[in-house]
Design an enzyme around this catalytic site. Structure first.
Site, PDB file in Angstrom:
ATOM      1  N   PRO A 192      -8.609 -11.649  -3.976  1.00 21.71           N
ATOM      2  CG  PRO A 192      -9.716 -12.239  -5.956  1.00 21.71           C
ATOM      3  CD  PRO A 192      -8.360 -12.248  -5.304  1.00 21.71           C
ATOM      4  CD1 TRP A 218      -9.443  -5.083  -3.322  1.00 18.55           C
ATOM      5  CD2 TRP A 218      -9.971  -3.179  -4.357  1.00 18.55           C
ATOM      6  NE1 TRP A 218     -10.797  -4.892  -3.203  1.00 18.55           N
ATOM      7  CE2 TRP A 218     -11.148  -3.736  -3.833  1.00 18.55           C
ATOM      8  CE3 TRP A 218     -10.054  -1.975  -5.073  1.00 18.55           C
ATOM      9  CZ2 TRP A 218     -12.386  -3.127  -3.989  1.00 18.55           C
ATOM     10  CZ3 TRP A 218     -11.291  -1.371  -5.227  1.00 18.55           C
ATOM     11  CH2 TRP A 218     -12.434  -1.956  -4.679  1.00 18.55           C
ATOM     12  CB  CYS A 272       7.417  -3.797  -0.182  1.00 18.97           C
ATOM     13  SG  CYS A 272       8.541  -4.939  -0.961  1.00 18.97           S
ATOM     14  CG  LEU A 273       3.000  -3.949   2.474  1.00 19.08           C
ATOM     15  CD1 LEU A 273       2.075  -4.947   3.169  1.00 19.08           C
ATOM     16  CD2 LEU A 273       2.180  -3.089   1.512  1.00 19.08           C
ATOM     17  CB  ALA A 323       4.321   1.703   0.658  1.00 16.50           C
ATOM     18  CG  LEU A 371     -14.831  25.120   1.510  1.00 14.76           C
ATOM     19  CD1 LEU A 371     -13.940  25.092   2.739  1.00 14.76           C
ATOM     20  CD2 LEU A 371     -14.187  24.317   0.392  1.00 14.76           C
ATOM     21  CD  GLU A 383       0.830   0.571   1.217  1.00 12.84           C
ATOM     22  OE1 GLU A 383       1.577  -0.030   2.007  1.00 12.84           O
ATOM     23  OE2 GLU A 383       1.080   0.713   0.009  1.00 12.84           O
TER      24      GLU A 383
END
Ligand SMILES: Cc1cc2nc3c(=O)[nH]c(=O)nc-3n(C[C@H](O)[C@H](O)[C@H](O)COP(=O)(O)OP(=O)(O)OC[C@H]3O[C@@H](n4cnc5c(N)ncnc54)[C@H](O)[C@@H]3O)c2cc1C
Length: 386
Positions: free
Chosen positions: A132, A160, A240-241, A244, A340, A365
Protein backbone atom coordinates in the site's frame (compact mmCIF):
# COMPACT_ATOMS: atom_id res chain seq x y z
CA UNK A 1 -3.71 -8.46 -38.45
CA UNK A 2 -1.59 -5.66 -39.80
CA UNK A 3 2.01 -6.65 -40.65
CA UNK A 4 2.99 -3.83 -42.98
CA UNK A 5 6.69 -4.69 -43.22
CA UNK A 6 6.03 -8.41 -43.64
CA UNK A 7 7.85 -9.29 -40.44
CA UNK A 8 5.94 -12.55 -40.22
CA UNK A 9 7.51 -13.80 -43.46
CA UNK A 10 10.61 -14.74 -41.47
CA UNK A 11 8.78 -16.64 -38.71
CA UNK A 12 9.76 -20.27 -38.22
CA UNK A 13 7.16 -22.99 -38.57
CA UNK A 14 6.98 -23.29 -34.78
CA UNK A 15 6.36 -19.57 -34.41
CA UNK A 16 3.69 -19.52 -37.10
CA UNK A 17 1.98 -22.51 -35.54
CA UNK A 18 1.90 -20.80 -32.18
CA UNK A 19 0.34 -17.65 -33.64
CA UNK A 20 -2.31 -19.73 -35.41
CA UNK A 21 -3.16 -21.83 -32.38
CA UNK A 22 -3.31 -18.82 -30.03
CA UNK A 23 -5.52 -16.97 -32.49
CA UNK A 24 -7.91 -19.85 -32.97
CA UNK A 25 -7.99 -20.47 -29.22
CA UNK A 26 -9.04 -16.89 -28.61
CA UNK A 27 -11.61 -16.98 -31.40
CA UNK A 28 -13.03 -20.35 -30.33
CA UNK A 29 -12.99 -20.06 -26.55
CA UNK A 30 -13.43 -16.39 -25.77
CA UNK A 31 -16.24 -14.51 -27.45
CA UNK A 32 -17.48 -12.52 -24.49
CA UNK A 33 -14.59 -10.38 -23.28
CA UNK A 34 -16.79 -7.28 -23.54
CA UNK A 35 -19.27 -8.89 -21.11
CA UNK A 36 -16.49 -9.85 -18.70
CA UNK A 37 -15.15 -6.32 -18.87
CA UNK A 38 -18.58 -4.91 -18.01
CA UNK A 39 -19.11 -7.43 -15.20
CA UNK A 40 -15.57 -7.06 -13.86
CA UNK A 41 -14.95 -10.80 -14.09
CA UNK A 42 -12.35 -13.08 -15.64
CA UNK A 43 -13.35 -16.21 -17.61
CA UNK A 44 -11.79 -18.56 -15.05
CA UNK A 45 -12.91 -21.63 -17.02
CA UNK A 46 -10.18 -20.89 -19.57
CA UNK A 47 -7.36 -21.10 -16.97
CA UNK A 48 -6.84 -24.89 -17.35
CA UNK A 49 -7.53 -24.67 -21.09
CA UNK A 50 -4.73 -22.14 -21.43
CA UNK A 51 -2.56 -24.63 -19.55
CA UNK A 52 -3.51 -27.39 -22.00
CA UNK A 53 -2.55 -25.06 -24.84
CA UNK A 54 0.86 -24.50 -23.22
CA UNK A 55 0.37 -20.75 -22.72
CA UNK A 56 2.09 -20.54 -19.33
CA UNK A 57 5.86 -19.96 -19.54
CA UNK A 58 6.36 -21.93 -22.75
CA UNK A 59 9.77 -20.25 -23.14
CA UNK A 60 11.06 -22.16 -20.10
CA UNK A 61 12.42 -25.70 -20.35
CA UNK A 62 11.97 -28.82 -18.23
CA UNK A 63 9.06 -29.90 -16.02
CA UNK A 64 6.93 -30.38 -19.12
CA UNK A 65 7.69 -26.90 -20.51
CA UNK A 66 8.63 -26.82 -24.19
CA UNK A 67 11.26 -24.06 -24.28
CA UNK A 68 9.89 -22.24 -27.34
CA UNK A 69 11.76 -19.28 -28.87
CA UNK A 70 11.47 -15.83 -27.33
CA UNK A 71 9.78 -14.67 -30.53
CA UNK A 72 7.15 -17.41 -30.09
CA UNK A 73 6.59 -16.33 -26.52
CA UNK A 74 6.26 -12.69 -27.58
CA UNK A 75 3.83 -13.56 -30.37
CA UNK A 76 1.73 -15.50 -27.89
CA UNK A 77 1.52 -12.49 -25.56
CA UNK A 78 0.58 -10.34 -28.57
CA UNK A 79 -2.26 -12.66 -29.58
CA UNK A 80 -3.63 -12.86 -26.03
CA UNK A 81 -3.57 -9.10 -25.55
CA UNK A 82 -5.23 -8.56 -28.93
CA UNK A 83 -8.18 -10.17 -27.14
CA UNK A 84 -7.76 -8.38 -23.81
CA UNK A 85 -4.97 -7.24 -21.48
CA UNK A 86 -6.66 -9.30 -18.75
CA UNK A 87 -6.03 -12.49 -20.69
CA UNK A 88 -2.39 -11.61 -21.32
CA UNK A 89 -2.00 -10.60 -17.66
CA UNK A 90 -3.21 -14.07 -16.65
CA UNK A 91 -0.47 -15.70 -18.74
CA UNK A 92 2.17 -13.10 -17.81
CA UNK A 93 1.67 -13.41 -14.07
CA UNK A 94 1.43 -17.19 -14.05
CA UNK A 95 4.41 -17.62 -16.41
CA UNK A 96 6.83 -14.73 -15.95
CA UNK A 97 6.11 -13.75 -12.36
CA UNK A 98 5.36 -17.08 -10.67
CA UNK A 99 6.80 -19.94 -12.74
CA UNK A 100 9.92 -18.02 -13.76
CA UNK A 101 11.16 -17.32 -10.18
CA UNK A 102 10.42 -20.91 -9.13
CA UNK A 103 12.26 -22.16 -12.23
CA UNK A 104 15.21 -19.77 -11.81
CA UNK A 105 15.57 -19.61 -8.02
CA UNK A 106 13.57 -22.54 -6.59
CA UNK A 107 14.75 -25.81 -5.02
CA UNK A 108 14.19 -29.09 -6.89
CA UNK A 109 11.30 -29.87 -4.52
CA UNK A 110 9.67 -26.48 -5.15
CA UNK A 111 10.01 -26.95 -8.90
CA UNK A 112 8.53 -30.44 -8.79
CA UNK A 113 5.68 -29.37 -6.58
CA UNK A 114 4.65 -26.26 -8.48
CA UNK A 115 5.89 -26.06 -12.07
CA UNK A 116 3.80 -28.89 -13.59
CA UNK A 117 0.66 -27.80 -11.72
CA UNK A 118 1.09 -24.14 -12.67
CA UNK A 119 2.06 -25.01 -16.25
CA UNK A 120 -1.11 -27.06 -16.68
CA UNK A 121 -3.26 -24.38 -15.09
CA UNK A 122 -4.32 -26.77 -12.31
CA UNK A 123 -2.92 -24.29 -9.83
CA UNK A 124 -2.94 -20.50 -10.03
CA UNK A 125 -0.16 -18.28 -8.71
CA UNK A 126 0.31 -14.59 -7.98
CA UNK A 127 3.25 -12.25 -7.40
CA UNK A 128 3.23 -10.07 -4.30
CA UNK A 129 5.64 -7.18 -4.51
CA UNK A 130 3.66 -3.91 -4.36
CA UNK A 131 2.54 -2.67 -0.94
CA UNK A 132 0.00 0.00 0.00
CA UNK A 133 2.78 2.49 0.81
CA UNK A 134 5.45 1.25 -1.63
CA UNK A 135 4.71 0.96 -5.35
CA UNK A 136 7.37 2.49 -7.58
CA UNK A 137 9.95 1.99 -4.83
CA UNK A 138 9.39 -1.61 -3.75
CA UNK A 139 12.81 -1.82 -2.07
CA UNK A 140 11.27 0.19 0.79
CA UNK A 141 8.89 -2.74 1.46
CA UNK A 142 7.77 -3.37 5.03
CA UNK A 143 6.62 -6.98 4.70
CA UNK A 144 9.07 -9.12 6.61
CA UNK A 145 9.90 -12.67 7.66
CA UNK A 146 11.26 -13.67 11.07
CA UNK A 147 12.90 -17.06 11.55
CA UNK A 148 11.49 -19.14 14.40
CA UNK A 149 13.07 -22.61 14.60
CA UNK A 150 12.68 -24.21 11.21
CA UNK A 151 9.83 -21.92 10.20
CA UNK A 152 9.43 -18.38 8.98
CA UNK A 153 6.71 -16.09 10.29
CA UNK A 154 5.52 -13.53 7.74
CA UNK A 155 3.80 -10.23 8.43
CA UNK A 156 2.82 -7.42 6.09
CA UNK A 157 0.45 -6.50 3.31
CA UNK A 158 0.59 -6.44 -0.46
CA UNK A 159 -1.87 -4.73 -2.75
CA UNK A 160 -2.82 -4.54 -6.42
CA UNK A 161 -1.95 -8.21 -6.78
CA UNK A 162 -3.25 -9.77 -10.00
CA UNK A 163 -5.11 -13.02 -9.29
CA UNK A 164 -4.49 -13.05 -5.53
CA UNK A 165 -8.16 -13.87 -4.71
CA UNK A 166 -8.08 -16.97 -6.95
CA UNK A 167 -4.50 -18.08 -6.26
CA UNK A 168 -3.30 -21.29 -4.67
CA UNK A 169 0.18 -19.93 -4.08
CA UNK A 170 1.69 -16.46 -3.80
CA UNK A 171 5.31 -15.56 -4.45
CA UNK A 172 5.72 -13.04 -1.65
CA UNK A 173 8.75 -10.76 -1.55
CA UNK A 174 9.71 -9.84 2.00
CA UNK A 175 12.65 -8.65 4.09
CA UNK A 176 14.33 -11.63 5.74
CA UNK A 177 15.17 -10.43 9.24
CA UNK A 178 17.14 -13.57 10.03
CA UNK A 179 19.97 -12.41 7.75
CA UNK A 180 22.35 -9.50 7.98
CA UNK A 181 20.95 -6.29 6.38
CA UNK A 182 17.47 -7.85 5.99
CA UNK A 183 17.79 -8.81 2.33
CA UNK A 184 14.68 -9.17 0.16
CA UNK A 185 13.82 -12.84 -0.31
CA UNK A 186 11.07 -14.69 -2.15
CA UNK A 187 8.70 -16.97 -0.19
CA UNK A 188 6.13 -19.41 -1.55
CA UNK A 189 3.01 -18.87 0.53
CA UNK A 190 0.06 -21.21 0.04
CA UNK A 191 -3.02 -18.99 0.27
CA UNK A 192 -4.95 -21.43 2.48
CA UNK A 193 -2.51 -20.99 5.36
CA UNK A 194 -3.76 -19.47 8.61
CA UNK A 195 -3.27 -15.71 8.62
CA UNK A 196 -3.49 -15.20 4.84
CA UNK A 197 -6.37 -13.14 3.43
CA UNK A 198 -6.77 -12.10 -0.19
CA UNK A 199 -9.54 -9.51 -0.54
CA UNK A 200 -10.63 -8.58 -4.04
CA UNK A 201 -10.32 -4.98 -5.21
CA UNK A 202 -13.64 -4.01 -6.78
CA UNK A 203 -14.75 -1.13 -8.96
CA UNK A 204 -11.62 -0.92 -11.08
CA UNK A 205 -12.22 1.20 -14.18
CA UNK A 206 -9.30 -0.41 -16.03
CA UNK A 207 -8.23 -4.03 -16.60
CA UNK A 208 -11.74 -4.95 -15.54
CA UNK A 209 -11.53 -8.46 -17.02
CA UNK A 210 -8.81 -9.44 -14.57
CA UNK A 211 -9.09 -10.29 -10.90
CA UNK A 212 -7.03 -8.03 -8.63
CA UNK A 213 -6.66 -8.20 -4.88
CA UNK A 214 -4.64 -7.71 -1.74
CA UNK A 215 -2.59 -10.18 0.27
CA UNK A 216 -2.67 -9.60 4.02
CA UNK A 217 -0.19 -11.68 6.02
CA UNK A 218 -0.74 -11.88 9.74
CA UNK A 219 1.71 -14.13 11.61
CA UNK A 220 1.72 -16.57 8.71
CA UNK A 221 3.89 -19.59 9.48
CA UNK A 222 5.62 -21.32 6.59
CA UNK A 223 8.33 -23.99 6.63
CA UNK A 224 11.81 -22.75 5.76
CA UNK A 225 11.73 -24.99 2.65
CA UNK A 226 9.22 -22.48 1.22
CA UNK A 227 11.88 -19.81 0.84
CA UNK A 228 13.30 -19.53 -2.70
CA UNK A 229 16.93 -20.49 -2.04
CA UNK A 230 18.53 -19.21 -5.23
CA UNK A 231 18.27 -15.43 -4.95
CA UNK A 232 18.73 -12.66 -2.45
CA UNK A 233 18.10 -8.92 -2.83
CA UNK A 234 16.01 -6.84 -5.24
CA UNK A 235 17.46 -8.63 -8.25
CA UNK A 236 15.00 -11.45 -7.39
CA UNK A 237 11.79 -9.53 -8.07
CA UNK A 238 13.39 -7.25 -10.67
CA UNK A 239 14.55 -10.17 -12.82
CA UNK A 240 10.95 -11.48 -12.84
CA UNK A 241 9.70 -8.05 -13.85
CA UNK A 242 12.14 -8.00 -16.77
CA UNK A 243 10.55 -11.22 -18.04
CA UNK A 244 7.01 -9.91 -17.62
CA UNK A 245 7.81 -6.50 -19.13
CA UNK A 246 9.22 -8.28 -22.17
CA UNK A 247 5.81 -9.91 -22.65
CA UNK A 248 4.06 -6.57 -22.18
CA UNK A 249 6.20 -4.93 -24.88
CA UNK A 250 4.76 -7.54 -27.26
CA UNK A 251 1.29 -7.65 -25.77
CA UNK A 252 0.64 -3.93 -26.17
CA UNK A 253 1.26 -4.32 -29.91
CA UNK A 254 -1.56 -6.89 -30.02
CA UNK A 255 -4.01 -4.51 -28.33
CA UNK A 256 -3.08 -1.77 -30.82
CA UNK A 257 -3.37 -4.14 -33.80
CA UNK A 258 -6.85 -5.13 -32.73
CA UNK A 259 -7.81 -1.45 -32.44
CA UNK A 260 -6.39 -0.76 -35.88
CA UNK A 261 -8.26 -3.63 -37.54
CA UNK A 262 -11.50 -2.60 -35.85
CA UNK A 263 -11.08 1.02 -36.94
CA UNK A 264 -10.10 0.09 -40.50
CA UNK A 265 -13.14 -2.18 -40.86
CA UNK A 266 -15.43 0.46 -39.38
CA UNK A 267 -14.04 3.10 -41.71
CA UNK A 268 -14.80 0.84 -44.65
CA UNK A 269 -18.35 0.01 -43.53
CA UNK A 270 -19.59 3.27 -42.03
CA UNK A 271 -20.95 5.79 -44.50
CA UNK A 272 -21.47 9.51 -43.94
CA UNK A 273 -22.04 12.23 -46.54
CA UNK A 274 -22.71 9.47 -49.06
CA UNK A 275 -19.44 7.54 -48.81
CA UNK A 276 -17.42 5.37 -46.41
CA UNK A 277 -15.67 7.51 -43.77
CA UNK A 278 -12.44 5.73 -44.77
CA UNK A 279 -12.59 7.76 -47.99
CA UNK A 280 -12.07 11.03 -46.12
CA UNK A 281 -8.53 12.34 -45.80
CA UNK A 282 -8.84 13.03 -42.07
CA UNK A 283 -9.68 9.38 -41.36
CA UNK A 284 -6.95 8.13 -43.69
CA UNK A 285 -4.41 10.24 -41.81
CA UNK A 286 -5.45 8.54 -38.57
CA UNK A 287 -5.12 5.08 -40.11
CA UNK A 288 -1.76 5.94 -41.70
CA UNK A 289 -0.38 7.17 -38.38
CA UNK A 290 -1.78 4.19 -36.47
CA UNK A 291 -0.25 1.75 -38.97
CA UNK A 292 3.11 3.52 -38.80
CA UNK A 293 3.25 3.57 -34.99
CA UNK A 294 2.22 -0.10 -34.79
CA UNK A 295 4.89 -1.04 -37.32
CA UNK A 296 7.61 0.79 -35.35
CA UNK A 297 6.50 -1.00 -32.18
CA UNK A 298 6.52 -4.36 -34.00
CA UNK A 299 10.09 -3.74 -35.18
CA UNK A 300 11.15 -2.93 -31.61
CA UNK A 301 9.48 -6.08 -30.29
CA UNK A 302 11.05 -8.34 -32.92
CA UNK A 303 14.55 -6.89 -32.30
CA UNK A 304 14.03 -7.24 -28.54
CA UNK A 305 13.27 -10.93 -29.09
CA UNK A 306 16.52 -11.36 -31.04
CA UNK A 307 18.49 -9.71 -28.23
CA UNK A 308 16.77 -11.91 -25.63
CA UNK A 309 17.41 -15.03 -27.67
CA UNK A 310 21.12 -14.23 -28.05
CA UNK A 311 21.51 -13.30 -24.37
CA UNK A 312 22.30 -9.66 -25.18
CA UNK A 313 19.07 -8.12 -23.89
CA UNK A 314 19.52 -5.69 -20.99
CA UNK A 315 16.70 -4.63 -18.64
CA UNK A 316 17.05 -1.12 -20.10
CA UNK A 317 16.21 -2.48 -23.56
CA UNK A 318 13.04 -3.91 -22.06
CA UNK A 319 12.25 -0.59 -20.38
CA UNK A 320 12.48 1.25 -23.70
CA UNK A 321 10.27 -1.29 -25.48
CA UNK A 322 7.66 -1.49 -22.69
CA UNK A 323 7.60 2.29 -22.35
CA UNK A 324 7.27 2.97 -26.07
CA UNK A 325 4.89 0.19 -27.03
CA UNK A 326 2.45 0.77 -24.19
CA UNK A 327 2.37 4.51 -24.81
CA UNK A 328 1.79 3.74 -28.48
CA UNK A 329 -1.12 1.40 -27.70
CA UNK A 330 -2.56 3.90 -25.22
CA UNK A 331 -2.48 6.71 -27.80
CA UNK A 332 -3.63 4.67 -30.77
CA UNK A 333 -6.50 2.94 -28.96
CA UNK A 334 -7.89 6.40 -28.28
CA UNK A 335 -7.66 7.34 -31.96
CA UNK A 336 -9.41 4.09 -32.92
CA UNK A 337 -12.15 4.80 -30.40
CA UNK A 338 -12.56 8.25 -31.89
CA UNK A 339 -12.93 6.83 -35.42
CA UNK A 340 -15.87 4.70 -34.27
CA UNK A 341 -17.87 7.78 -33.25
CA UNK A 342 -20.66 7.11 -30.75
CA UNK A 343 -20.44 3.36 -31.29
CA UNK A 344 -16.86 3.59 -30.04
CA UNK A 345 -17.96 4.23 -26.49
CA UNK A 346 -19.88 0.95 -26.25
CA UNK A 347 -18.55 -2.46 -25.22
CA UNK A 348 -19.70 -3.83 -28.60
CA UNK A 349 -16.37 -2.68 -30.00
CA UNK A 350 -12.95 -3.35 -28.48
CA UNK A 351 -11.03 -0.02 -28.75
CA UNK A 352 -12.42 1.68 -25.64
CA UNK A 353 -11.93 -1.52 -23.63
CA UNK A 354 -8.29 -1.64 -24.81
CA UNK A 355 -7.96 2.09 -24.14
CA UNK A 356 -9.02 1.75 -20.51
CA UNK A 357 -6.91 -1.40 -20.08
CA UNK A 358 -3.88 0.56 -21.23
CA UNK A 359 -4.17 2.84 -18.20
CA UNK A 360 -3.20 -0.14 -16.05
CA UNK A 361 -0.57 -1.42 -18.46
CA UNK A 362 0.94 2.09 -18.53
CA UNK A 363 1.13 1.99 -14.70
CA UNK A 364 2.00 -1.57 -13.71
CA UNK A 365 5.33 -3.33 -14.18
CA UNK A 366 7.08 0.02 -13.71
CA UNK A 367 5.15 3.17 -14.54
CA UNK A 368 5.94 5.07 -17.73
CA UNK A 369 7.76 7.63 -15.55
CA UNK A 370 9.90 4.99 -13.86
CA UNK A 371 10.97 3.54 -17.23
CA UNK A 372 11.85 7.08 -18.32
CA UNK A 373 14.12 7.36 -15.27
CA UNK A 374 15.67 3.94 -15.94
CA UNK A 375 16.54 5.11 -19.46
CA UNK A 376 17.70 8.49 -18.18
CA UNK A 377 20.09 6.81 -15.78
CA UNK A 378 21.38 4.47 -18.48
CA UNK A 379 21.96 7.34 -20.89
CA UNK A 380 23.62 9.76 -18.46
CA UNK A 381 25.04 7.61 -15.69
CA UNK A 382 23.11 9.76 -13.21
CA UNK A 383 20.09 8.48 -11.36
CA UNK A 384 17.16 10.81 -10.83
CA UNK A 385 14.72 8.75 -8.76
CA UNK A 386 15.21 10.80 -5.63
C1 LIG B 1 -4.62 -3.67 -12.19
C2 LIG B 1 -3.25 -3.72 -11.57
C3 LIG B 1 -2.61 -4.95 -11.40
C4 LIG B 1 -1.38 -5.01 -10.75
N1 LIG B 1 -0.78 -6.26 -10.54
C5 LIG B 1 0.31 -6.34 -9.72
C6 LIG B 1 0.83 -7.62 -9.33
O1 LIG B 1 0.36 -8.69 -9.78
N2 LIG B 1 1.85 -7.65 -8.44
C7 LIG B 1 2.42 -6.51 -7.91
O2 LIG B 1 3.34 -6.62 -7.09
N3 LIG B 1 1.96 -5.28 -8.29
C8 LIG B 1 0.92 -5.16 -9.16
N4 LIG B 1 0.43 -3.93 -9.52
C9 LIG B 1 0.99 -2.73 -8.90
C10 LIG B 1 1.76 -1.82 -9.84
O3 LIG B 1 2.98 -2.42 -10.20
C11 LIG B 1 1.92 -0.46 -9.16
O4 LIG B 1 0.65 0.17 -9.20
C12 LIG B 1 2.97 0.41 -9.81
O5 LIG B 1 4.26 -0.09 -9.57
C13 LIG B 1 2.92 1.86 -9.34
O6 LIG B 1 2.90 1.93 -7.96
P1 LIG B 1 1.80 2.85 -7.22
O7 LIG B 1 0.48 2.49 -7.77
O8 LIG B 1 2.02 2.71 -5.76
O9 LIG B 1 2.13 4.33 -7.68
P2 LIG B 1 3.22 5.30 -7.06
O10 LIG B 1 4.54 4.61 -6.98
O11 LIG B 1 2.69 5.91 -5.81
O12 LIG B 1 3.31 6.40 -8.21
C14 LIG B 1 2.36 7.48 -8.33
C15 LIG B 1 2.85 8.40 -9.45
O13 LIG B 1 4.13 8.96 -9.08
C16 LIG B 1 5.09 8.70 -10.10
N5 LIG B 1 6.41 8.52 -9.46
C17 LIG B 1 6.75 7.62 -8.50
N6 LIG B 1 8.06 7.74 -8.19
C18 LIG B 1 8.55 8.73 -8.99
C19 LIG B 1 9.85 9.31 -9.17
N7 LIG B 1 10.93 8.89 -8.47
N8 LIG B 1 9.98 10.29 -10.07
C20 LIG B 1 8.93 10.73 -10.80
N9 LIG B 1 7.69 10.23 -10.69
C21 LIG B 1 7.50 9.23 -9.80
C22 LIG B 1 4.60 7.45 -10.79
O14 LIG B 1 5.11 7.36 -12.11
C23 LIG B 1 3.09 7.65 -10.76
O15 LIG B 1 2.68 8.46 -11.84
C24 LIG B 1 -0.77 -3.83 -10.27
C25 LIG B 1 -1.39 -2.59 -10.48
C26 LIG B 1 -2.61 -2.54 -11.12
C27 LIG B 1 -3.26 -1.18 -11.31
Amino acid sequence: MIDYFDLEASLSQEERLLVDSARSFVEGEIDDMGDHWIEGTFPTEVIPKMGEMGFYAPNLEGYGLPGVSETSYGLLMRELEACDSGLRSMASVQGALVMYPIHAFGSDEQKEEWLPALGEGEAVGCFGLTEPEHGSNPSAMETHAEKEGDEYVLNGSKTWITNSPISDVAVVWARDRSEEDDPVRGFLVETDRDGVTTNKIDEKLSLRASITGEIALQNVEIPEENRLPGVSGMKGPLSCLTQARYGIAWGAVGAAQDCFETARQYATDREQFGKPIGGFQLQQRKLAEMATQITLAQLLAHRLAELKESGEMRPQHVSMAKRNNVRMARDQSRIAREMLGGNGITADYSPMRHMTNMETVYTYEGTHDIHTLILGEDLTGMQAYQ
